[in-house]
Write a protein that holds these residues in place. Structure first.
Motif, PDB file in Angstrom:
ATOM      1  N   LEU A  17       0.824  -1.199   0.000  1.00 16.81           N
ATOM      2  CA  LEU A  17       0.000   0.000   0.000  1.00 16.81           C
ATOM      3  C   LEU A  17       0.864   1.256   0.000  1.00 16.81           C
ATOM      4  O   LEU A  17       0.640   2.180  -0.789  1.00 16.81           O
ATOM      5  N   ARG A  20       2.430   2.333  -3.202  1.00 18.18           N
ATOM      6  CA  ARG A  20       1.515   2.770  -4.253  1.00 18.18           C
ATOM      7  C   ARG A  20       0.716   4.012  -3.880  1.00 18.18           C
ATOM      8  O   ARG A  20      -0.201   4.412  -4.619  1.00 18.18           O
ATOM      9  N   MET A  21       1.051   4.649  -2.767  1.00 21.00           N
ATOM     10  CA  MET A  21       0.274   5.818  -2.356  1.00 21.00           C
ATOM     11  C   MET A  21       0.383   6.964  -3.358  1.00 21.00           C
ATOM     12  O   MET A  21      -0.570   7.735  -3.539  1.00 21.00           O
ATOM     13  N   HIS A  24      -2.193   6.257  -5.904  1.00 24.34           N
ATOM     14  CA  HIS A  24      -3.534   6.512  -5.371  1.00 24.34           C
ATOM     15  C   HIS A  24      -3.815   8.021  -5.299  1.00 24.34           C
ATOM     16  O   HIS A  24      -4.953   8.451  -5.546  1.00 24.34           O
ATOM     17  N   ARG A  61      -7.806  -1.074 -11.396  1.00 24.95           N
ATOM     18  CA  ARG A  61      -7.302  -1.689 -10.163  1.00 24.95           C
ATOM     19  C   ARG A  61      -7.775  -3.140 -10.026  1.00 24.95           C
ATOM     20  O   ARG A  61      -7.812  -3.697  -8.934  1.00 24.95           O
ATOM     21  N   CYS A 137      -9.726   5.541  -1.005  1.00 28.78           N
ATOM     22  CA  CYS A 137      -9.273   4.812   0.176  1.00 28.78           C
ATOM     23  C   CYS A 137      -9.704   3.345   0.109  1.00 28.78           C
ATOM     24  O   CYS A 137      -8.904   2.428   0.337  1.00 28.78           O
ATOM     25  N   ALA A 140      -7.815   1.593  -2.660  1.00 25.26           N
ATOM     26  CA  ALA A 140      -6.419   1.375  -2.285  1.00 25.26           C
ATOM     27  C   ALA A 140      -6.259   0.182  -1.350  1.00 25.26           C
ATOM     28  O   ALA A 140      -5.279  -0.566  -1.442  1.00 25.26           O
ATOM     29  N   ASP A 143      -6.521  -2.868  -3.473  1.00 25.80           N
ATOM     30  CA  ASP A 143      -5.345  -2.888  -4.339  1.00 25.80           C
ATOM     31  C   ASP A 143      -4.111  -3.406  -3.596  1.00 25.80           C
ATOM     32  O   ASP A 143      -3.276  -4.135  -4.172  1.00 25.80           O
ATOM     33  N   CYS A 461      -6.193   4.552   4.551  1.00 23.44           N
ATOM     34  CA  CYS A 461      -6.060   3.497   3.534  1.00 23.44           C
ATOM     35  C   CYS A 461      -5.489   2.232   4.158  1.00 23.44           C
ATOM     36  O   CYS A 461      -5.973   1.114   3.889  1.00 23.44           O
TER      37      CYS A 461
END
Length: 477
Positions: A17, A20-21, A24, A61, A137, A140, A143, A461
């Motif tokens: 996570l 990959r913010m 996002h 996604r 959120c 994500a 994901d 998230c």
């Protein structure tokens, strides 16, 4: 499982996570740039464009069965799913909305309302927090599981509504038309607010809502106030008297009988209030309350009890000449819209009837009164002792690094009752509802310079990713 154990077990999900913010955030900013105002008078094509953008996001996604959900006369909603966990795993319905409030005076914003802009660690723009930040959120969180482990540990359905900011007038039609898509064991609604920055919060109580419009009339045309003032009553002043009589000297609702069915807070509710580190000075500052203006309501009650467990009444609109356009004229009529928040236990139909009766019968000087009833929705109270709540508390503490707050909200989210009842168990028991948040007290949702703290958004998230893992270990029946 403790929060520390959950975080340790899901290190790979957390790392996926975090890595990959940035992606996002790009997704969020792209959504914020679309002025998806669902209110009448705004371009409905923009709301549809927003729905299509959310659908594209879900497809990108790796959600499956992505589609726009339609009912006649409604802005489109969006649906997507990941049902990898199988029929014996819990199914989680995740709710958010992609429509937004009107921006108001765009010139009053420090940066354009639909141009997402970062300042001092906050992302500014209409919908950053309410609720496009919530949409992304939830995406994500799923994901992160897909990136780390190929699939989430529970079955996930995502329902993104397009009319929440106008009171979800067609939600029941969506729930009826698309009922089979939305079956779930627990509902996560990412559309509330955190108690404080850095404190993950579960909202267990929402006030209900009723509203009505009242028009007072005296004549069939405007009159010179010098030539007719005195013998001919003034509807604007009469409206002011009528509205002033709706509350007492403390600001408590004074409509006869209106508060008779209010349920007093339970001992557990008062304990939850006492457990929160309420700071009256900070509350006043967040509200922008001027020095010397006291808090309204019964001074013998805690401010949070007044906010969550008592009814409140406000005049939210008045049609009368503006000062800039005024002249020495008696107006033929004046109109106002009155909104009342309902405490737990109150019957919304009863409350609306009492409010309308009072407005219709208490106009001064025999002025003609025309009352149009509006919305009516009950308060919502969840069970913080439910297993799903316990799972969520573990997830939020793991993400935020401190115990979750269990709080009420003075506002109303009428759709919650409809969704949890649509997802009710075979015996009719409503599905448990987990109201989560990306917003904080300084978000200014619906107002000028709406924003969201980016560090808390990351934590939110992560909390939702942890929540999927925590719910997978929970017996929800």
């Amino acid at each position: 499982m403790t929060p520390a154990q959950l975080a340790a077990e899901l290190t790979d999900v957390s790392e996926a996570l975090t890595n990959r913010m940035g992606t996002h955030r790009v997704d969020l900013e792209n959504l914020v740039r679309i002025p998806s105002v669902s209110a009448p008078g705004f371009d409905p094509a923009e709301v549809r464009r927003s729905a299509e953008a959310v659908a594209d996001l879900l497809r990108n996604r790796r959600f499956s069965r992505v589609q726009l959900l339609e009912v006649d006369g409604a802005h489109p909603a969006v649906y997507g799913e990941r049902l990898d966990a199988g029929p014996h795993a819990p199914t989680v319905l995740c709710y958010a909305h992609h429509d937004v409030q009107p921006p108001g005076d765009a010139a009053a914003w420090q940066s354009p309302p639909f141009s997402p802009t970062e300042r001092d660690g906050r992302l500014y723009g209409r919908g950053t927090a309410d609720d496009k930040g919530g949409v992304v959120c939830l995406v994500a969180a799923v994901d992160a599981w897909l990136a780390a482990r190929g699939a989430p540990p529970v079955n996930v359905k995502v329902f993104v509504e397009g009319e929440e900011e106008t009171g979800s007038p067609n939600l029941q039609a969506f729930l009826t038309t698309h009922r089979s898509l939305l079956d779930a064991d627990v509902v996560v609604l990412c559309d509330a607010a955190n108690w404080q920055p850095g404190v993950g919060t579960l909202t267990y109580l929402l006030r209900g809502l009723v509203d009505a419009e009242v028009t007072l009339r005296a004549t069939d045309h405007a009159l010179h106030s010098g030539m007719y003032g005195g013998p001919v009553p003034d509807p604007v002043t009469g409206l002011a008297k009528l509205l002033g009589g709706l509350v007492d000297d403390h600001g408590e609702v004074a409509v006869p009988g209106f508060s008779d069915d209010v349920r007093e807070p339970t001992a557990a509710e008062r304990q939850r209030i006492a457990a929160l580190d309420f700071d009256e000075d900070a509350f006043r500052a967040d509200a922008g309350l001027r020095d010397g203006v006291p808090l309204a309501g019964d001074p013998a009650r805690h401010p949070l009890e007044r906010l969550w467990n008592r009814p409140a009444l406000a005049t939210i609109g008045i049609d009368a000449p503006s000062v800039a356009a005024s002249s020495n004229t008696l107006q033929p009529e004046a109109r106002a819209r009155v909104s009342a928040r309902l405490a737990p236990g109150q019957d919304p139909k009863r409350a609306l009837d009492l409010l309308c009766h009072h407005l219709a019968t208490q106009a001064p000087w025999g002025l003609e009164a025309d009352v149009v009833p509006g919305a009516a929705a009950p308060a919502f109270v969840a069970d913080p002792g439910h297993q799903a709540f316990e799972a969520a508390e573990v997830a939020l503490e793991a993400a935020y690094g401190r115990p979750a707050a269990i709080a009420g909200v003075g506002g109303s989210i009428p759709f919650v009752d409809a969704i949890v009842n649509a997802c009710a168990a075979a015996d009719g028991t409503p599905a448990p509802a987990l109201l989560t948040a990306v917003a904080d007290p300084d978000t200014r949702a619906h107002g000028i310079d709406e924003s969201m703290p980016l560090d808390d958004w990351h934590r939110a998230c992560l909390a939702h990713a942890y929540l999927l893992g925590s719910l997978a270990r929970t017996e929800l029946s």
